[in-house]
Design a protein around this motif. Structure first.
Motif, mmCIF file in Angstrom:
data_model
loop_
_atom_site.group_PDB
_atom_site.id
_atom_site.type_symbol
_atom_site.label_atom_id
_atom_site.label_comp_id
_atom_site.label_asym_id
_atom_site.label_seq_id
_atom_site.Cartn_x
_atom_site.Cartn_y
_atom_site.Cartn_z
ATOM 1 N N LEU A 97 0.799 -1.232 -0.092
ATOM 2 C CA LEU A 97 0.059 0.050 0.094
ATOM 3 C C LEU A 97 0.896 1.077 0.097
ATOM 4 O O LEU A 97 0.622 2.132 -0.582
ATOM 5 C CB LEU A 97 -1.183 0.165 1.064
ATOM 6 N N ARG A 146 1.150 3.985 -2.929
ATOM 7 C CA ARG A 146 0.618 5.483 -2.506
ATOM 8 C C ARG A 146 -0.973 5.184 -1.979
ATOM 9 O O ARG A 146 -1.874 5.970 -2.528
ATOM 10 C CB ARG A 146 0.684 6.522 -3.607
ATOM 11 N N ARG A 147 -1.122 4.141 -1.430
ATOM 12 C CA ARG A 147 -2.200 3.760 -0.675
ATOM 13 C C ARG A 147 -3.544 3.522 -1.616
ATOM 14 O O ARG A 147 -4.609 3.407 -1.532
ATOM 15 C CB ARG A 147 -2.966 5.054 0.164
ATOM 16 N N ASN A 148 -3.167 3.405 -2.958
ATOM 17 C CA ASN A 148 -4.209 2.807 -3.987
ATOM 18 C C ASN A 148 -4.513 1.368 -3.901
ATOM 19 O O ASN A 148 -3.542 0.638 -4.312
ATOM 20 C CB ASN A 148 -3.442 3.377 -5.355
ATOM 21 N N VAL A 149 -5.555 1.041 -3.377
ATOM 22 C CA VAL A 149 -6.107 -0.587 -3.549
ATOM 23 C C VAL A 149 -5.644 -1.326 -4.556
ATOM 24 O O VAL A 149 -5.319 -2.272 -4.541
ATOM 25 C CB VAL A 149 -7.148 -0.721 -2.674
ATOM 26 N N THR A 150 -6.218 -0.580 -5.706
ATOM 27 C CA THR A 150 -6.289 -1.390 -6.973
ATOM 28 C C THR A 150 -4.925 -1.559 -7.369
ATOM 29 O O THR A 150 -4.393 -2.757 -7.644
ATOM 30 C CB THR A 150 -6.986 -0.617 -8.296
ATOM 31 N N LYS A 151 -4.040 -0.509 -7.263
ATOM 32 C CA LYS A 151 -2.534 -0.859 -7.676
ATOM 33 C C LYS A 151 -1.875 -1.831 -6.745
ATOM 34 O O LYS A 151 -1.060 -2.933 -7.161
ATOM 35 C CB LYS A 151 -1.702 0.577 -7.692
ATOM 36 N N ARG A 192 -8.752 -7.169 -6.048
ATOM 37 C CA ARG A 192 -8.990 -5.972 -5.106
ATOM 38 C C ARG A 192 -10.055 -6.402 -4.165
ATOM 39 O O ARG A 192 -9.824 -5.852 -3.050
ATOM 40 C CB ARG A 192 -9.801 -4.895 -5.941
ATOM 41 N N ASN A 210 -9.403 -5.865 -0.197
ATOM 42 C CA ASN A 210 -10.133 -5.205 0.836
ATOM 43 C C ASN A 210 -10.577 -5.948 1.937
ATOM 44 O O ASN A 210 -10.704 -5.361 3.118
ATOM 45 C CB ASN A 210 -11.413 -4.601 -0.200
ATOM 46 N N ARG A 255 -5.766 0.845 6.752
ATOM 47 C CA ARG A 255 -6.458 1.761 5.998
ATOM 48 C C ARG A 255 -5.993 1.665 4.616
ATOM 49 O O ARG A 255 -4.705 1.753 4.413
ATOM 50 C CB ARG A 255 -6.287 2.887 6.422
ATOM 51 N N GLY A 256 -6.735 1.664 3.508
ATOM 52 C CA GLY A 256 -6.335 1.684 2.188
ATOM 53 C C GLY A 256 -6.454 3.125 1.750
ATOM 54 O O GLY A 256 -6.177 4.133 2.477
ATOM 55 N N GLU A 257 -7.156 3.515 0.574
ATOM 56 C CA GLU A 257 -7.328 4.798 0.093
ATOM 57 C C GLU A 257 -8.079 5.684 1.150
ATOM 58 O O GLU A 257 -9.005 5.444 1.830
ATOM 59 C CB GLU A 257 -8.193 4.770 -1.372
#
Length: 59
Positions: free
Chosen positions: A26, A30-35, A44, A48, A57-59
């Motif tokens: 993460l 940069r906290r982007n869950v998809t990436k 994804r 999650n 915490r994600g995005e």
């Protein structure tokens, strides 16, 4: 990571390691869950689920 002589069980140690790997992914994404999920090679939705399970915490 815990000392191998710790009183944690193998499943507990594996969960701790998984949480650390997810947190690192993460940060790199940069906290982007998809990436992060793509980087980890999991869906994804699965990421999650794990974020909720480990209270990360994600995005």
């Amino acid at each position: 990571m815990e000392d191998p002589g710790s009183k944690q069980t193998l499943p507990e140690q594996l969960e701790n390691l998984e949480r650390l790997i997810i947190e690192r992914a993460l940060e790199e994404a940069r906290r982007n869950v998809t990436k992060a999920s793509e980087q980890l090679g999991i869906s994804r939705q699965n990421l999650n689920y794990k974020l909720k399970k480990y209270q990360v915490r994600g995005e």
